[in-house]
Design a protein around this motif. Structure first.
Motif, PDB file in Angstrom:
ATOM      1  N   GLU A  80      -0.550  -6.867   6.658  1.00 15.49           N
ATOM      2  CA  GLU A  80      -0.885  -6.305   5.843  1.00 15.49           C
ATOM      3  C   GLU A  80       0.664  -6.024   4.763  1.00 15.49           C
ATOM      4  O   GLU A  80      -0.087  -6.269   3.644  1.00 15.49           O
ATOM      5  CB  GLU A  80      -0.874  -4.714   5.906  1.00 15.49           C
ATOM      6  CG  GLU A  80      -2.388  -4.625   6.898  1.00 15.49           C
ATOM      7  CD  GLU A  80      -3.789  -4.614   5.971  1.00 15.49           C
ATOM      8  OE1 GLU A  80      -3.392  -4.038   4.901  1.00 15.49           O
ATOM      9  OE2 GLU A  80      -4.019  -5.949   6.468  1.00 15.49           O
ATOM     10  N   ARG A  81       1.482  -6.297   5.235  1.00 13.78           N
ATOM     11  CA  ARG A  81       3.025  -5.934   4.103  1.00 13.78           C
ATOM     12  C   ARG A  81       2.965  -8.017   3.658  1.00 13.78           C
ATOM     13  O   ARG A  81       3.224  -7.723   2.223  1.00 13.78           O
ATOM     14  CB  ARG A  81       3.707  -5.980   5.202  1.00 13.78           C
ATOM     15  CG  ARG A  81       4.293  -4.177   5.508  1.00 13.78           C
ATOM     16  CD  ARG A  81       6.185  -4.572   6.061  1.00 13.78           C
ATOM     17  NE  ARG A  81       5.840  -3.256   6.290  1.00 13.78           N
ATOM     18  CZ  ARG A  81       6.452  -2.686   8.391  1.00 13.78           C
ATOM     19  NH1 ARG A  81       6.349  -3.583   8.476  1.00 13.78           N
ATOM     20  NH2 ARG A  81       6.505  -1.258   7.899  1.00 13.78           N
ATOM     21  N   SER A  84      -0.127  -7.889   1.375  1.00 12.80           N
ATOM     22  CA  SER A  84       0.605  -5.999  -0.029  1.00 12.80           C
ATOM     23  C   SER A  84       1.397  -7.787  -1.166  1.00 12.80           C
ATOM     24  O   SER A  84       1.600  -7.378  -1.886  1.00 12.80           O
ATOM     25  CB  SER A  84       0.826  -5.522   0.589  1.00 12.80           C
ATOM     26  OG  SER A  84       1.651  -4.565  -0.870  1.00 12.80           O
ATOM     27  N   ASP A  88       1.302  -7.750  -5.675  1.00 15.79           N
ATOM     28  CA  ASP A  88       2.130  -6.990  -6.091  1.00 15.79           C
ATOM     29  C   ASP A  88       2.834  -8.065  -7.327  1.00 15.79           C
ATOM     30  O   ASP A  88       3.154  -9.385  -7.228  1.00 15.79           O
ATOM     31  CB  ASP A  88       3.168  -6.478  -4.977  1.00 15.79           C
ATOM     32  CG  ASP A  88       3.589  -6.013  -4.122  1.00 15.79           C
ATOM     33  OD1 ASP A  88       2.027  -5.295  -4.348  1.00 15.79           O
ATOM     34  OD2 ASP A  88       4.362  -5.302  -3.078  1.00 15.79           O
TER      35      ASP A  88
END
Length: 95
Positions: A80-81, A84, A88
Motif C-alpha cells: 500500500e505504501r 501510494s 504522490d
C-alpha cells in the motif's frame, strides 16, 4: 453501492462520525467498535479510511480477522505504501 465503504453520519450534537458499511448496508461491527473510541475526532475519519482499505484487502485475500498474520498484514502495508508513493506528486512538480 457494490463495495464496502466509509459512511459519514451526523451525530445528535451536529458533529460528524464515521463507520464502515458493507454493500448490503450492514455496519462492520468490529471496525465500528474500534472507531467509536475516536468518536468526534478527525482521527476517526482517518482510521475509517485506513480500515476500509484493509477490509477490502481482506476480502480480496479471502481472510477473516483471525487468519490475518502479522507477516501478511506487513506485506499488505508495504504494498500500500509503494502504491501510494507511486501516485504522490512531488512538492516541486510543475502544476
Amino acid at each position: 453501492m457494490d463495495e464496502i465503504r466509509v459512511q459519514q453520519m451526523v451525530r445528535g450534537d451536529g458533529g460528524l462520525s464515521f463507520t464502515i458499511v458493507w454493500p448490503d448496508g450492514s455496519v462492520d461491527e468490529e471496525a465500528d467498535s474500534f472507531l467509536r473510541m475516536y468518536e468526534g475526532s478527525g482521527t476517526q475519519r482517518t482510521y475509517a479510511f485506513t480500515l476500509v482499505d484493509h477490509l477490502r484487502w481482506r476480502v480480496r485475500e479471502g481472510l477473516v480477522t483471525e487468519r490475518v498474520t502479522v507477516s501478511r498484514a506487513t506485506v499488505y502495508r508495504v504494498l500500500e505504501r509503494a502504491r501510494s508513493a507511486s501516485t504522490d506528486t512531488p512538492d516541486d512538480a510543475a502544476p
